[in-house]
Each structure stands twice: as structure tokens, then as C-alpha cells.
Design a protein around this motif. Structure first.
Motif, PDB file in Angstrom:
ATOM      1  N   HIS A 146       0.808  -1.229   0.242  1.00 46.47           N
ATOM      2  CA  HIS A 146       0.148  -0.121  -0.156  1.00 46.47           C
ATOM      3  C   HIS A 146       0.871   1.391  -0.125  1.00 46.47           C
ATOM      4  N   HIS A 147       2.212   0.964   0.095  1.00 46.20           N
ATOM      5  CA  HIS A 147       3.050   2.245  -0.328  1.00 46.20           C
ATOM      6  C   HIS A 147       3.979   1.786  -1.580  1.00 46.20           C
ATOM      7  N   PRO A 148       4.115   2.917  -2.560  1.00 46.00           N
ATOM      8  CA  PRO A 148       3.284   4.024  -2.674  1.00 46.00           C
ATOM      9  C   PRO A 148       1.706   3.967  -2.846  1.00 46.00           C
ATOM     10  N   THR A 149       1.019   4.911  -2.221  1.00 44.39           N
ATOM     11  CA  THR A 149      -0.376   4.750  -2.326  1.00 44.39           C
ATOM     12  C   THR A 149      -1.052   4.290  -3.780  1.00 44.39           C
ATOM     13  N   ARG A 150      -0.290   4.736  -4.772  1.00 41.81           N
ATOM     14  CA  ARG A 150      -1.018   4.462  -6.003  1.00 41.81           C
ATOM     15  C   ARG A 150      -0.360   3.079  -6.817  1.00 41.81           C
ATOM     16  N   TYR A 151       0.414   2.602  -5.910  1.00 38.57           N
ATOM     17  CA  TYR A 151       0.902   1.064  -6.207  1.00 38.57           C
ATOM     18  C   TYR A 151      -0.186   0.232  -7.200  1.00 38.57           C
ATOM     19  N   ARG A 152      -1.072  -0.164  -6.139  1.00 40.92           N
ATOM     20  CA  ARG A 152      -2.197  -0.941  -6.693  1.00 40.92           C
ATOM     21  C   ARG A 152      -2.922  -0.643  -7.904  1.00 40.92           C
ATOM     22  N   ASP A 153      -3.244   0.980  -8.159  1.00 43.62           N
ATOM     23  CA  ASP A 153      -4.077   1.198  -9.208  1.00 43.62           C
ATOM     24  C   ASP A 153      -3.111   1.063 -10.578  1.00 43.62           C
ATOM     25  N   VAL A 154      -1.779   1.484 -10.444  1.00 45.93           N
ATOM     26  CA  VAL A 154      -0.851   1.487 -11.369  1.00 45.93           C
ATOM     27  C   VAL A 154      -0.522   0.152 -12.038  1.00 45.93           C
ATOM     28  N   VAL A 155      -0.307  -0.728 -11.113  1.00 50.98           N
ATOM     29  CA  VAL A 155       0.391  -2.214 -11.325  1.00 50.98           C
ATOM     30  C   VAL A 155      -0.583  -2.766 -11.578  1.00 50.98           C
ATOM     31  N   SER A 156      -2.040  -2.735 -11.225  1.00 55.30           N
ATOM     32  CA  SER A 156      -3.120  -3.403 -11.802  1.00 55.30           C
ATOM     33  C   SER A 156      -3.419  -3.159 -13.179  1.00 55.30           C
ATOM     34  N   THR A 157      -3.218  -1.826 -13.636  1.00 61.44           N
ATOM     35  CA  THR A 157      -3.505  -1.433 -15.081  1.00 61.44           C
ATOM     36  C   THR A 157      -2.370  -2.048 -15.646  1.00 61.44           C
ATOM     37  N   TYR A 158      -1.100  -2.079 -15.335  1.00 65.20           N
ATOM     38  CA  TYR A 158      -0.108  -2.743 -16.169  1.00 65.20           C
ATOM     39  C   TYR A 158      -0.450  -4.291 -16.496  1.00 65.20           C
ATOM     40  N   LEU A 159      -0.780  -4.846 -15.258  1.00 62.47           N
ATOM     41  CA  LEU A 159      -0.837  -6.353 -15.601  1.00 62.47           C
ATOM     42  C   LEU A 159      -2.067  -6.573 -16.418  1.00 62.47           C
ATOM     43  N   THR A 160      -3.207  -5.771 -16.457  1.00 65.37           N
ATOM     44  CA  THR A 160      -4.242  -5.925 -17.325  1.00 65.37           C
ATOM     45  C   THR A 160      -3.810  -6.000 -19.033  1.00 65.37           C
ATOM     46  N   GLU A 161      -2.900  -4.950 -18.987  1.00 67.14           N
ATOM     47  CA  GLU A 161      -2.533  -4.824 -20.576  1.00 67.14           C
ATOM     48  C   GLU A 161      -1.639  -5.787 -20.978  1.00 67.14           C
ATOM     49  N   VAL A 162      -0.608  -6.161 -19.978  1.00 66.21           N
ATOM     50  CA  VAL A 162       0.517  -7.210 -20.511  1.00 66.21           C
ATOM     51  C   VAL A 162      -0.182  -8.569 -20.742  1.00 66.21           C
ATOM     52  N   GLY A 163      -1.581  -8.657 -19.717  1.00 61.65           N
ATOM     53  CA  GLY A 163      -2.254  -9.955 -19.847  1.00 61.65           C
ATOM     54  C   GLY A 163      -2.842 -10.122 -21.111  1.00 61.65           C
ATOM     55  N   LYS A 164      -3.195  -9.019 -21.813  1.00 61.61           N
ATOM     56  CA  LYS A 164      -3.875  -8.647 -23.338  1.00 61.61           C
ATOM     57  C   LYS A 164      -3.046  -9.410 -24.169  1.00 61.61           C
ATOM     58  N   LEU A 165      -1.622  -8.706 -23.879  1.00 68.78           N
ATOM     59  CA  LEU A 165      -0.457  -8.915 -24.845  1.00 68.78           C
ATOM     60  C   LEU A 165      -0.166 -10.495 -24.874  1.00 68.78           C
TER      61      LEU A 165
END
Length: 329
Positions: free
Chosen positions: A142-161
Motif C-alpha cells: 500500500h506504499h506508494p499509495t498508487r501502487y495497486r492502481d498503477v500495477v493492476s492497469t499494467y498487468l491487465t494490459e500485459v495479460g492482453k499482450l
């Protein structure tokens, strides 16, 4: 007596000389690093994906077990945001203790990992599960506070790839369309921070290993460090801005009945700081991994014994660090 930097987590990498407990035996040291390899195929996924693209991926997966992809659909903003948030995590003093309080599913390794001789790796590592994404992300850092939002977006796009790449590999193998649709996307993220090293010829970032995944999708930024074994020689994979390195894992070698190759690789250090992000696309734990029936014939019998993915991982060792233990018939 060891340098204080060898034992103090906050300063162990800020040294002028490599401490003895990070210095590998001479036989295991990378020594003088070879030049960057410019023969590893680079495949453009931004153009029309035709038979030529399928053939390029298929040949690269046979000859190298690795290839790079460009124009892959993951935006530069997502790559930049993810890189930035991981750098923030590794720079945070809270990284080493915050996962010990309360329920969590992530592991921070401040280079506790070591080889059989007790030599530590010149790296820091963050590892956590990613599937099911909505459930797993609630227990990420939960630190940095935006970790979860940023990394989940990344993983969603990498999953599509990953799905696009597996569809192309499916075509290359001649398997029915959608053969890999049952695989659940990115199962594990492993992010590595490699601090600047005063003498990269003495250290290693990751030991030589084969990936137990189906495929691995790696972002390594602008600083090279990944090396693959080719014809008995280590070659360094070039770092291309906004490109992904894709490699064939042990499970895909099994499913392809040995047609595609999972190749040994390792990570060496640099005088520059380096960050890498590996996304492992794996079968589910209970999935029985075996050669695809369409690839097994009287002239080309099954080369591997069926085994659940869970059995494979636990019999082989920790994910991302084990040797090749494919059970052939």
C-alpha cells in the motif's frame, strides 16, 4: 569483518567495492561481459499480423527461446507509470517491514537469496500473485499509495499482450484456435531493482535458471542485463525502449512436445541502476501439463510425462530460480 554495507539493508549496495558475501566464486562469475547481441529477433506487433509474423515468432521460439516485441499495444504512459511506482517502492524505507504486518500476499527480498555457496545476489526483489486480479491486489503493497492502481492497469494490459502472443504461437504450432484460452493470464509479478555495481564482473543479479512459466513477458527498460545461453555461450539481450522481451517457459516446451525451447538465462549487473518487471503467464496449479495431443504421433511420441503445474513447481524449486527438470518419457 564484513563491510557494514553487507549487512545493513539500507546501505548494503552503496559501496566502493563489492563485499565478499556478494562476490561469486571465480567459476560462477560473469567476468568480462560480452557485447550486446543484435541477432535476437525483434517482432513488430503493430502491423497486420499475418503468416510472416507467426513464422518469425515460431522460428525465434525454436532457435533462441526468446524474442522482443515492439508496437505491442501497452502505452508508454503505462510503462512509465509502472516503472516510476516500482522505483518509489524500492526507494521507500517502508518496503522491508510493511508486509509483515497484517494480511499480505507479497514478498520483498532485500537480497536474502543466495546460491549454494552462500553468496548473495546483487538485487532487490518484489514478488506477488496477480490472479484473480481484483482479489490479489487488495493485499499488495500500500506504499506508494498508487501502487495497486498503477500495477493492476499494467498487468491487465500485459495479460492482453500475452494472449495475443499465445494465439500467434498457437497458429505456429498448428493447434486449434483458442487452445490457450483456458489459461488465466498473468499469475505472478516479479520486479527486480539492481543497484549500480562497482564491479559487475564479480556479481550476479539472478542465477542461471529456466522459467517454469508458459511464457514470461519482461520489461527491462533502457539498461541491459539479461543474458541467454546460445550455443554454449552467454549473450546479452539488448535493451530497447518500450519493448518487451518474451521467453518460452518450461510449460510451453512441454505442451509443444519439445518443438519450442525453454532456454537457460541469468541476469548480470551494471555500473548503472536497472529495473526489470517480469510477468509470468502460468497454467493454474491443478492444470495437467502434457504434450498437446495434436503434436503427438507415432513418429513423434510424447517426450514428457503428464504432471500438474503445482507438482512441477514444487518438485523443481522456487519460481524463477530452478533448474530444468522436465520429465521426459
Amino acid at each position: 569483518m564484513e563491510s557494514p554495507a553487507a549487512t545493513n539493508p539500507s546501505s548494503r549496495f552503496d559501496v566502493e567495492n563489492v563485499p565478499t558475501n556478494y562476490t561469486f566464486p571465480e567459476k560462477d562469475r560473469p567476468g568480462e561481459l560480452p557485447p550486446v547481441c543484435h541477432t535476437l529477433p525483434v517482432i513488430d506487433l503493430g502491423k497486420a499480423l499475418d503468416a510472416e509474423t507467426v513464422n518469425l515468432i515460431f522460428k525465434a521460439s525454436q532457435e533462441f527461446g526468446f524474442f522482443q516485441v515492439i508496437n505491442h499495444g501497452v502505452s508508454e504512459k503505462i510503462l512509465g507509470d509502472t516503472t516510476d511506482v516500482l522505483k518509489e517502492f524500492f526507494a521507500s524505507p517502508e518496503k522491508e517491514g510493511s508486509n509483515s504486518c497484517g494480511k499480505s500476499n507479497w514478498v520483498y527480498d532485500g537480497s536474502v537469496n543466495f546460491d549454494v555457496n552462500g553468496v548473495h545476489l546483487w538485487r532487490e526483489n518484489l514478488k506477488h500473485p496477480c490472479n484473480p486480479l481484483e482479489e490479489c491486489m487488495q493485499q499488495w503493497p500500500h506504499h506508494p499509495t498508487r501502487y495497486r492502481d498503477v500495477v493492476s492497469t499494467y498487468l491487465t494490459e500485459v495479460g492482453k499482450l500475452g494472449k495475443r502472443i499465445l494465439d500467434l504461437i498457437c497458429q505456429g504450432l498448428g493447434l486449434e484456435k483458442g487452445y490457450f484460452d483456458g489459461f488465466s493470464g498473468v499469475e505472478l509479478l516479479s520486479a527486480n531493482s539492481y543497484p549500480p555495481c562497482p564491479d559487475p564482473s564479480l556479481t550476479l543479479g539472478i542465477l542461471r535458471h529456466y522459467d517454469p512459466s508458459l511464457i514470461t513477458i519482461l520489461y527491462q527498460g533502457d539498461v541491459p542485463g539479461l543474458q541467454i545461453m546460445k550455443d554454449g555461450t552467454w549473450i546479452t539481450v539488448g535493451a530497447m525502449s518500450n519493448a518487451f522481451v518474451v521467453n518460452i517457459g518450461n510449460q510451453l516446451e512441454i505442451i509443444s512436445n519439445g518443438i519450442l525451447k525453454s532456454v537457460e538465462h541469468r541476469v548480470v549487473n551494471s555500473s548503472e541502476a536497472r529495473l526489470s518487471i517480469a510477468a509470468f503467464i502460468n497454467p493454474s496449479p491443478s492444470y495437467i501439463v502434457e504434450p498437446a495431443q495434436a503434436l503427438v504421433t507415432e513418429l513423434n511420441p510424447a517426450r514428457f510425462k503428464p504432471k500438474s503445474y503445482k507438482e512441477f513447481v514444487y518438485s523443481s524449486g522456487a519460481l524463477g530460480t530452478h533448474t530444468k527438470t522436465l520429465q521426459r518419457e
